[in-house]
Scaffold this motif. Sequence first.
Motif, PDB file in Angstrom:
ATOM      1  N   ASN A   8      -1.168  -3.456   9.200  1.00 63.01           N
ATOM      2  CA  ASN A   8      -1.205  -2.009   8.976  1.00 63.01           C
ATOM      3  C   ASN A   8      -1.931  -1.617   7.702  1.00 63.01           C
ATOM      4  O   ASN A   8      -2.139  -0.429   7.438  1.00 63.01           O
ATOM      5  CB  ASN A   8       0.222  -1.451   8.914  1.00 63.01           C
ATOM      6  CG  ASN A   8       0.959  -1.603  10.225  1.00 63.01           C
ATOM      7  OD1 ASN A   8       0.383  -1.418  11.293  1.00 63.01           O
ATOM      8  ND2 ASN A   8       2.235  -1.956  10.150  1.00 63.01           N
ATOM      9  N   MET A   9      -2.318  -2.603   6.894  1.00 60.60           N
ATOM     10  CA  MET A   9      -2.914  -2.305   5.593  1.00 60.60           C
ATOM     11  C   MET A   9      -4.334  -1.776   5.756  1.00 60.60           C
ATOM     12  O   MET A   9      -5.140  -2.344   6.497  1.00 60.60           O
ATOM     13  CB  MET A   9      -2.914  -3.564   4.722  1.00 60.60           C
ATOM     14  CG  MET A   9      -3.365  -3.315   3.290  1.00 60.60           C
ATOM     15  SD  MET A   9      -3.139  -4.786   2.255  1.00 60.60           S
ATOM     16  CE  MET A   9      -1.325  -4.876   2.204  1.00 60.60           C
ATOM     17  N   SER A  10      -4.620  -0.680   5.060  1.00 61.68           N
ATOM     18  CA  SER A  10      -5.953  -0.095   5.113  1.00 61.68           C
ATOM     19  C   SER A  10      -6.834  -0.679   4.011  1.00 61.68           C
ATOM     20  O   SER A  10      -6.350  -1.288   3.055  1.00 61.68           O
ATOM     21  CB  SER A  10      -5.878   1.421   4.944  1.00 61.68           C
ATOM     22  OG  SER A  10      -5.471   1.743   3.615  1.00 61.68           O
ATOM     23  N   GLU A  11      -8.115  -0.471   4.163  1.00 56.57           N
ATOM     24  CA  GLU A  11      -9.055  -0.898   3.115  1.00 56.57           C
ATOM     25  C   GLU A  11      -8.731  -0.188   1.804  1.00 56.57           C
ATOM     26  O   GLU A  11      -8.804  -0.786   0.724  1.00 56.57           O
ATOM     27  CB  GLU A  11     -10.492  -0.594   3.539  1.00 56.57           C
ATOM     28  CG  GLU A  11     -11.536  -1.050   2.524  1.00 56.57           C
ATOM     29  CD  GLU A  11     -12.950  -0.740   2.970  1.00 56.57           C
ATOM     30  OE1 GLU A  11     -13.888  -1.358   2.428  1.00 56.57           O
ATOM     31  OE2 GLU A  11     -13.122   0.132   3.859  1.00 56.57           O
ATOM     32  N   GLU A  12      -8.359   1.072   1.882  1.00 50.94           N
ATOM     33  CA  GLU A  12      -8.012   1.836   0.678  1.00 50.94           C
ATOM     34  C   GLU A  12      -6.778   1.243  -0.001  1.00 50.94           C
ATOM     35  O   GLU A  12      -6.717   1.166  -1.234  1.00 50.94           O
ATOM     36  CB  GLU A  12      -7.761   3.309   1.037  1.00 50.94           C
ATOM     37  CG  GLU A  12      -7.455   4.175  -0.184  1.00 50.94           C
ATOM     38  CD  GLU A  12      -7.091   5.593   0.193  1.00 50.94           C
ATOM     39  OE1 GLU A  12      -6.850   6.388  -0.728  1.00 50.94           O
ATOM     40  OE2 GLU A  12      -7.047   5.907   1.407  1.00 50.94           O
ATOM     41  N   ASP A  13      -5.769   0.842   0.805  1.00 50.09           N
ATOM     42  CA  ASP A  13      -4.580   0.209   0.238  1.00 50.09           C
ATOM     43  C   ASP A  13      -4.963  -1.040  -0.553  1.00 50.09           C
ATOM     44  O   ASP A  13      -4.462  -1.285  -1.651  1.00 50.09           O
ATOM     45  CB  ASP A  13      -3.593  -0.195   1.347  1.00 50.09           C
ATOM     46  CG  ASP A  13      -2.967   0.984   2.050  1.00 50.09           C
ATOM     47  OD1 ASP A  13      -2.866   2.065   1.443  1.00 50.09           O
ATOM     48  OD2 ASP A  13      -2.589   0.830   3.230  1.00 50.09           O
ATOM     49  N   TRP A  14      -5.833  -1.860   0.043  1.00 48.02           N
ATOM     50  CA  TRP A  14      -6.253  -3.100  -0.611  1.00 48.02           C
ATOM     51  C   TRP A  14      -7.043  -2.801  -1.888  1.00 48.02           C
ATOM     52  O   TRP A  14      -6.757  -3.351  -2.956  1.00 48.02           O
ATOM     53  CB  TRP A  14      -7.097  -3.933   0.352  1.00 48.02           C
ATOM     54  CG  TRP A  14      -7.593  -5.201  -0.271  1.00 48.02           C
ATOM     55  CD1 TRP A  14      -8.736  -5.373  -0.999  1.00 48.02           C
ATOM     56  CD2 TRP A  14      -6.916  -6.466  -0.267  1.00 48.02           C
ATOM     57  NE1 TRP A  14      -8.829  -6.672  -1.441  1.00 48.02           N
ATOM     58  CE2 TRP A  14      -7.731  -7.358  -1.000  1.00 48.02           C
ATOM     59  CE3 TRP A  14      -5.734  -6.926   0.303  1.00 48.02           C
ATOM     60  CZ2 TRP A  14      -7.385  -8.699  -1.189  1.00 48.02           C
ATOM     61  CZ3 TRP A  14      -5.393  -8.257   0.120  1.00 48.02           C
ATOM     62  CH2 TRP A  14      -6.192  -9.133  -0.624  1.00 48.02           C
ATOM     63  N   ASP A  15      -8.028  -1.920  -1.767  1.00 44.51           N
ATOM     64  CA  ASP A  15      -8.907  -1.650  -2.902  1.00 44.51           C
ATOM     65  C   ASP A  15      -8.153  -1.019  -4.070  1.00 44.51           C
ATOM     66  O   ASP A  15      -8.386  -1.369  -5.231  1.00 44.51           O
ATOM     67  CB  ASP A  15     -10.063  -0.742  -2.474  1.00 44.51           C
ATOM     68  CG  ASP A  15     -11.076  -1.452  -1.590  1.00 44.51           C
ATOM     69  OD1 ASP A  15     -11.025  -2.699  -1.509  1.00 44.51           O
ATOM     70  OD2 ASP A  15     -11.911  -0.762  -0.985  1.00 44.51           O
TER      71      ASP A  15
END
Length: 292
Positions: free
Chosen positions: A104-111
């Motif tokens: 469920n993790m988004s690219e924004e969450d990671w970045d």
Amino acid sequence: MGSLDGRVAVVTGAGRGLGAAHAKLLAREGARVVVNDLQRGSEHPAADVVEEIRAAGGEAVASGHDITEWESGRALVELAVSSFGRLDVLVNNAGALRDQFLVNMSEEDWDFVTRVNLKGHFVPTRWAASYWRDRAKAGEEIRASVVHTSSSSGLFGNPGQANYIAAKAGVGMFSQAVATELERYGVRSNCIVPAARTRLTEAVPSVKKLMAAPEDDGAFDVYDPANVSPVVAYLATADCPITGGTFYVRGGHVTVVESWSRGPALDRDARWTVGELAQELPGLVAKVQSAR
């Protein structure tokens, strides 16, 4: 006389929680402190901590610099030097969470999480390192200290926090890289792994319950963030001999954490086949896991 008399320290993420506790203790021990936390509109939590330090007789200035931004990192170091004439200590404490399971993790969450937790350690350290290198090359004796902040999640893992785990694991090894590279300039680098009640821990219901303050007013509050600060203050002293260390701190408990190390091995004077590894390697891994 305080243990940090004459020292100048920058503490990031110091508007609340662990960072605020660190900044206040460093000031009580005689350091002049740059209290850094991101300013959002009229909200400037660092300024509130500065007021407390000054009211107690200490010296401090507030910083709203974004420690993930390259030029802001430079400006933060320059603020310490322009305000107090030097920089001796950098405490990298700023952090953030956006927990999601990997699927469920988004690219924004990671970045966002890796930017705040990992780049937010790199940028101030890079500019502080340049400052200390220049002073050392000019012939000054440097006895500087950087204290980084990792997490038990970064050391031991935790489901639903892949971004945070990756960043905090990176912080731990970054600290060791800093220790190795900057020793020649008189700079030490160490890492703390705090177990304390903060906004981040209180965002996780199960952890919030575990770390709740004791109901008995006279009981020792194991998860009070201030319990971690004496370790930070000691590592910040000019005469501390320790560098390249990692320390788990919980209440009155301090553990020296070992870095990656080699475990049991398979060894032969020939190339392994896939079938042979299928027979031997699972047992070797099981031996390690059973010993944990």
